[in-house]
Design a protein around this motif. Structure first.
Motif, short mmCIF file in Angstrom:
data_model
loop_
_atom_site.label_atom_id
_atom_site.label_comp_id
_atom_site.label_asym_id
_atom_site.label_seq_id
_atom_site.Cartn_x
_atom_site.Cartn_y
_atom_site.Cartn_z
N LEU A 104 2.31 1.95 -3.38
CA LEU A 104 1.32 2.45 -4.33
C LEU A 104 0.89 3.88 -4.00
O LEU A 104 0.55 4.64 -4.90
N GLN A 105 0.94 4.23 -2.71
CA GLN A 105 0.55 5.60 -2.33
C GLN A 105 1.50 6.63 -2.93
O GLN A 105 1.15 7.79 -3.10
N LEU A 159 -4.28 -5.43 -5.05
CA LEU A 159 -4.95 -4.14 -5.04
C LEU A 159 -6.36 -4.36 -4.51
O LEU A 159 -6.97 -5.42 -4.75
N ASP A 172 0.84 -1.21 0.00
CA ASP A 172 0.00 0.00 0.00
C ASP A 172 0.87 1.26 0.00
O ASP A 172 0.62 2.20 -0.77
N SER A 188 -10.80 2.28 -9.35
CA SER A 188 -10.50 3.70 -9.54
C SER A 188 -9.91 3.97 -10.93
O SER A 188 -9.73 5.12 -11.33
N ALA A 236 -9.18 0.38 -5.23
CA ALA A 236 -8.04 0.76 -6.08
C ALA A 236 -8.24 0.25 -7.50
O ALA A 236 -7.99 0.96 -8.48
N ASN A 257 -11.71 3.49 0.73
CA ASN A 257 -11.35 4.01 -0.60
C ASN A 257 -9.90 4.41 -0.74
O ASN A 257 -9.31 4.28 -1.80
N ARG A 288 -4.94 1.19 -1.01
CA ARG A 288 -4.68 0.67 -2.36
C ARG A 288 -4.33 -0.81 -2.40
O ARG A 288 -4.51 -1.46 -3.44
N TRP A 298 -1.99 8.70 -8.90
CA TRP A 298 -3.18 7.85 -9.03
C TRP A 298 -4.28 8.64 -9.70
O TRP A 298 -4.28 9.88 -9.57
N PRO A 299 -5.23 8.11 -10.42
CA PRO A 299 -5.50 6.69 -10.64
C PRO A 299 -4.72 6.12 -11.83
O PRO A 299 -4.22 6.87 -12.67
#
Ligand SMILES: O=C1O[C@H](COP(=O)(O)O)[C@@H](O)[C@H](O)[C@H]1O
Length: 233
Positions: free
Chosen positions: A118-119, A178, A115, A185, A182, A155, A158, A123-124
């Protein structure tokens, strides 16, 4: 109501031509709009001929970042690693492949690490491309004790760690995946599957929607964007 359009081909080769063209268009449009493209790509075997076709296309790969939709918790150089499979193909073409897993017995910690990685990304994703196992799992959302964890994550979350029970025979290891939020999105969502059995299973899962017992049905039931499903025998 799931808005799904099916694209049926006579062969895997034909599917590879069509899907690689579509993904090339998604990449180029994203680069035109934002000067970069983020893709979440599936592991497993079905997408391999399509990936092999994609990397032959002259695309601005250096502006493309790729993450796996899910990862098996094995060493990054292990043959079961989705990131390894993606890196072997797309890094050679010039893209950046971000691993989201590694060997880790602590599934929750692995989920937190995935996570956090991915943060850090813009995104997205321009594209989330999903496969589906013969048991109806998608990404690494499996029916069983950890399904709701991936489906109901907030939400902002991720990725989560999951321990499929039973472990799938083809890759019997815990995973990170994911989350539903995620995956959904994505600016664009496509699915590629192969074989008559998977087609029947996916049609049923879509028809059952929110009441489906299969992860793919439960995931797609919440999708707000139209979904292209590509199928070859
Ligand atoms: O374990 C996985 O399986 C699914 C389906 O793979 P396939 O070889 O049956 O197409 C895949 O989409 C997922 O990313 C992978 O980790």
């Amino acid at each position: 109501m799931i808005e799904a359009e099916w694209w049926e081909y006579d062969s895997v080769e034909e599917m590879a031509d069509a899907v690689s063209g579509d993904v090339g268009f998604i990449i180029e449009s994203a680069i035109d709009a934002r000067d970069a493209s983020l893709l979440a790509l599936p592991g497993g075997k079905t997408p391999l001929p399509i990936f092999d076709k994609m990397i032959k296309a002259k695309l601005p790969w250096k502006k493309v970042t790729i993450v796996p939709t899910d990862e098996r918790l094995v060493a990054v150089d292990h043959e079961l690693s989705n990131a390894r499979m993606l890196a072997q193909r797309f890094m050679r073409a010039g893209a950046r492949v971000i691993p989201i897993g590694g060997e880790n017995d602590d599934v929750d910690a692995a989920g937190n690490i995935a996570d956090a990685r991915l943060q850090d990304l813009p995104w997205p994703p321009d594209l989330v491309w999903l496969g589906m196992g013969a048991d109806g799992h998608t990404a690494s959302i499996f029916a069983g004790p950890d399904m709701q964890k991936a489906l109901d994550a907030p939400n902002a979350r991720r990725a989560v760690g999951v321990r499929p029970d039973p472990l799938p025979a083809e890759a019997p290891v815990p995973r990170v995946t994911l989350t539903r939020a995620a995956l959904l999105s994505a600016r664009t969502l496509i699915i590629t599957i192969q074989g008559a059995e998977k087609k029947e299973l996916l049609e049923q899962a879509i028809a059952d929607g929110q009441s489906s017992r299969l992860p793919i049905g439960r995931l797609l039931a919440e999708a707000e964007q139209p979904i292209d499903i590509h199928w070859a025998p």
